[in-house]
Write a protein that holds these residues in place. Sequence first.
Motif, PDB file in Angstrom:
ATOM      1  N   ILE A 153      13.222  41.178  89.109  1.00 61.99           N
ATOM      2  CA  ILE A 153      14.550  41.779  89.180  1.00 61.99           C
ATOM      3  C   ILE A 153      14.519  43.170  88.556  1.00 61.99           C
ATOM      4  N   LEU A 154      14.952  44.146  89.334  1.00 65.51           N
ATOM      5  CA  LEU A 154      15.160  45.498  88.843  1.00 65.51           C
ATOM      6  C   LEU A 154      16.651  45.798  88.901  1.00 65.51           C
ATOM      7  N   VAL A 155      17.075  46.813  88.164  1.00 62.64           N
ATOM      8  CA  VAL A 155      18.486  47.200  88.169  1.00 62.64           C
ATOM      9  C   VAL A 155      18.579  48.712  88.046  1.00 62.64           C
ATOM     10  N   ASP A 156      19.588  49.291  88.698  1.00 64.89           N
ATOM     11  CA  ASP A 156      19.858  50.713  88.499  1.00 64.89           C
ATOM     12  C   ASP A 156      21.357  50.914  88.317  1.00 64.89           C
ATOM     13  N   GLY A 157      21.750  52.177  88.163  1.00 62.48           N
ATOM     14  CA  GLY A 157      23.162  52.500  88.056  1.00 62.48           C
ATOM     15  C   GLY A 157      23.610  52.818  86.649  1.00 62.48           C
ATOM     16  N   GLY A 158      23.755  54.101  86.338  1.00 61.24           N
ATOM     17  CA  GLY A 158      24.313  54.513  85.058  1.00 61.24           C
ATOM     18  C   GLY A 158      23.383  54.428  83.875  1.00 61.24           C
ATOM     19  N   THR A 212      33.693  48.895  92.954  1.00 65.50           N
ATOM     20  CA  THR A 212      32.773  47.795  92.661  1.00 65.50           C
ATOM     21  C   THR A 212      32.599  47.686  91.148  1.00 65.50           C
ATOM     22  N   PRO A 213      32.158  46.521  90.660  1.00 61.64           N
ATOM     23  CA  PRO A 213      31.819  46.416  89.237  1.00 61.64           C
ATOM     24  C   PRO A 213      30.558  47.197  88.921  1.00 61.64           C
ATOM     25  N   GLY A 214      30.344  47.465  87.647  1.00 61.80           N
ATOM     26  CA  GLY A 214      29.089  48.071  87.228  1.00 61.80           C
ATOM     27  C   GLY A 214      27.959  47.064  87.344  1.00 61.80           C
ATOM     28  N   THR A 215      26.745  47.557  87.509  1.00 61.94           N
ATOM     29  CA  THR A 215      25.611  46.659  87.703  1.00 61.94           C
ATOM     30  C   THR A 215      25.354  45.784  86.475  1.00 61.94           C
ATOM     31  N   ASN A 265      29.488  51.890  86.471  1.00 57.01           N
ATOM     32  CA  ASN A 265      28.097  51.651  86.085  1.00 57.01           C
ATOM     33  C   ASN A 265      27.842  52.055  84.642  1.00 57.01           C
ATOM     34  N   LEU A 266      28.305  53.252  84.264  1.00 60.57           N
ATOM     35  CA  LEU A 266      28.101  53.705  82.879  1.00 60.57           C
ATOM     36  C   LEU A 266      28.895  52.862  81.899  1.00 60.57           C
ATOM     37  N   ALA A 267      30.156  52.579  82.248  1.00 65.25           N
ATOM     38  CA  ALA A 267      31.028  51.848  81.323  1.00 65.25           C
ATOM     39  C   ALA A 267      30.498  50.448  81.041  1.00 65.25           C
ATOM     40  N   ALA A 268      29.891  49.823  82.040  1.00 65.88           N
ATOM     41  CA  ALA A 268      29.424  48.440  81.870  1.00 65.88           C
ATOM     42  C   ALA A 268      28.317  48.340  80.833  1.00 65.88           C
ATOM     43  N   TRP A 269      27.445  49.344  80.752  1.00 62.93           N
ATOM     44  CA  TRP A 269      26.400  49.317  79.722  1.00 62.93           C
ATOM     45  C   TRP A 269      27.010  49.455  78.338  1.00 62.93           C
ATOM     46  N   GLN A 270      28.099  50.221  78.245  1.00 55.86           N
ATOM     47  CA  GLN A 270      28.727  50.439  76.943  1.00 55.86           C
ATOM     48  C   GLN A 270      29.479  49.216  76.433  1.00 55.86           C
ATOM     49  N   ASP A 271      29.726  48.252  77.310  1.00 55.72           N
ATOM     50  CA  ASP A 271      30.371  47.005  76.868  1.00 55.72           C
ATOM     51  C   ASP A 271      29.455  46.181  75.970  1.00 55.72           C
ATOM     52  N   TYR A 272      28.166  46.494  75.995  1.00 58.47           N
ATOM     53  CA  TYR A 272      27.190  45.765  75.184  1.00 58.47           C
ATOM     54  C   TYR A 272      26.758  46.627  74.008  1.00 58.47           C
ATOM     55  N   LYS A 273      26.687  46.025  72.838  1.00 58.23           N
ATOM     56  CA  LYS A 273      26.188  46.685  71.635  1.00 58.23           C
ATOM     57  C   LYS A 273      24.907  45.986  71.187  1.00 58.23           C
ATOM     58  N   LEU A 274      24.107  46.698  70.412  1.00 55.51           N
ATOM     59  CA  LEU A 274      22.820  46.176  69.968  1.00 55.51           C
ATOM     60  C   LEU A 274      22.894  45.659  68.537  1.00 55.51           C
ATOM     61  N   GLN A 275      22.223  44.541  68.303  1.00 52.86           N
ATOM     62  CA  GLN A 275      22.130  43.961  66.961  1.00 52.86           C
ATOM     63  C   GLN A 275      21.000  44.675  66.205  1.00 52.86           C
ATOM     64  N   LEU A 276      21.375  45.442  65.196  1.00 49.70           N
ATOM     65  CA  LEU A 276      20.382  46.155  64.394  1.00 49.70           C
ATOM     66  C   LEU A 276      19.646  45.179  63.479  1.00 49.70           C
ATOM     67  N   ARG A 277      18.310  45.157  63.606  1.00 53.84           N
ATOM     68  CA  ARG A 277      17.487  44.273  62.753  1.00 53.84           C
ATOM     69  C   ARG A 277      16.299  45.076  62.228  1.00 53.84           C
ATOM     70  N   THR A 278      16.015  44.934  60.948  1.00 57.13           N
ATOM     71  CA  THR A 278      14.902  45.685  60.352  1.00 57.13           C
ATOM     72  C   THR A 278      13.990  44.829  59.478  1.00 57.13           C
ATOM     73  N   ALA A 291      12.573  45.399  84.943  1.00 55.25           N
ATOM     74  CA  ALA A 291      12.393  46.846  84.830  1.00 55.25           C
ATOM     75  C   ALA A 291      13.655  47.494  85.376  1.00 55.25           C
ATOM     76  N   VAL A 292      13.748  48.817  85.247  1.00 54.41           N
ATOM     77  CA  VAL A 292      14.929  49.536  85.720  1.00 54.41           C
ATOM     78  C   VAL A 292      14.507  50.671  86.646  1.00 54.41           C
ATOM     79  N   LEU A 293      15.467  51.119  87.436  1.00 52.10           N
ATOM     80  CA  LEU A 293      15.316  52.333  88.232  1.00 52.10           C
ATOM     81  C   LEU A 293      16.254  53.390  87.674  1.00 52.10           C
ATOM     82  N   VAL A 294      15.786  54.620  87.615  1.00 53.43           N
ATOM     83  CA  VAL A 294      16.612  55.746  87.184  1.00 53.43           C
ATOM     84  C   VAL A 294      16.599  56.785  88.297  1.00 53.43           C
TER      85      VAL A 294
END
Length: 339
Positions: free
Chosen positions: A264-269, A244-247, A48-61, A286-289
């Motif tokens: 659609i909500l999502v939780d996990g990591g 299982t895969p990460g969410t 769950n934690l690792a799957a979020w880290q597979d995505y990076k954010l595009q910095l825009r200013t 939205a998300v669940l924590v």
Amino acid sequence: MDLEEIYQTAREKMEGYCRVCSVCDGRACKGEVPGMGGAGTGSSFQANLAAWQDYKLQLRTLHQADDPDTSVTILGEKLTTPILKAPVTGSQYNMGGALSEEEYTKVVVEGSQEFGTIAMTGDSGDPTVYDVGVDAIQACDGFGIPIIKPREQDEIKKRIKMAEEVGSKAVGIDVDGAGLITMALKNQPVGPKSKEELEELVASTELPLILKGIMTADEARLAVDAGVEMIVVSNHGGRVLDSTPGTAEVLPEIAAEVGDEATILVDGGIRAGVDVLKALALGADAVLVARPLIIAAFGGGKEGFKLLLDNLTTELKKAMILTGCNSVDEISSDILRKY
């Protein structure tokens, strides 16, 4: 009170059940169920934690998103944040018992309402735990959502009726609890549900029905076709099935399948505001924590709980500024890169 003080107090109160690690990734507590760990090797928790880290954010200013709006509307209620409290029970056997089930549940339901969001309460091998959640929701004028284990149909209907009687915003079933060890230990039968059984439950109530524990697009489709209004993409925090895969891995395909037809909500990591932003960009409304907010509740009571909600929401707002998102509605997959 600050977060470090909250975490230190939680370490003391949850000793033997949660180590309150600096990175809550399931490595130190693998296999500790009951407890706060993940099933077996803990790989689902860690995924769950690792799957979020597979995505990076595009910095825009180069934009004018200097004061983003983090509010969302869920179940007809305008919330200040897209972060909801996930349904977790078992203060005694999962968290150490420094807070009673009643004390813990009151903290999360009242704290959520005061902050401007919604808590989900849970069910357990101890049938009275569901009652505790419903009582807390009633004390907050129905501002909460009770989630029921996938029990036999008549048992679920009894609990749906209780949710109706206290005026809760919705009611749900966490079908990912079908294999929970803690339910088996208490001789409380649970199991999977067929489409026909879901249709029966949808027809039994006027409340919106939520289904928590969807991890594939085909089951998302089945749930929506059965009349479910909200789904939660979840592997039960990695607590029921190893490997299982990460969410975050499965969220995009589920959103593509039913995102126009259901909430659609999502939780996990989800551990930081940037994770919330990624979830919204991948198609969640939205998300669940769970674990971080449990730790905050044990370490700082209601004020600690609200402080962590505020911290996560502030992190989200900052991330929205730095990706050019002026509101939650403006968040899209364009802000992501996947590696």
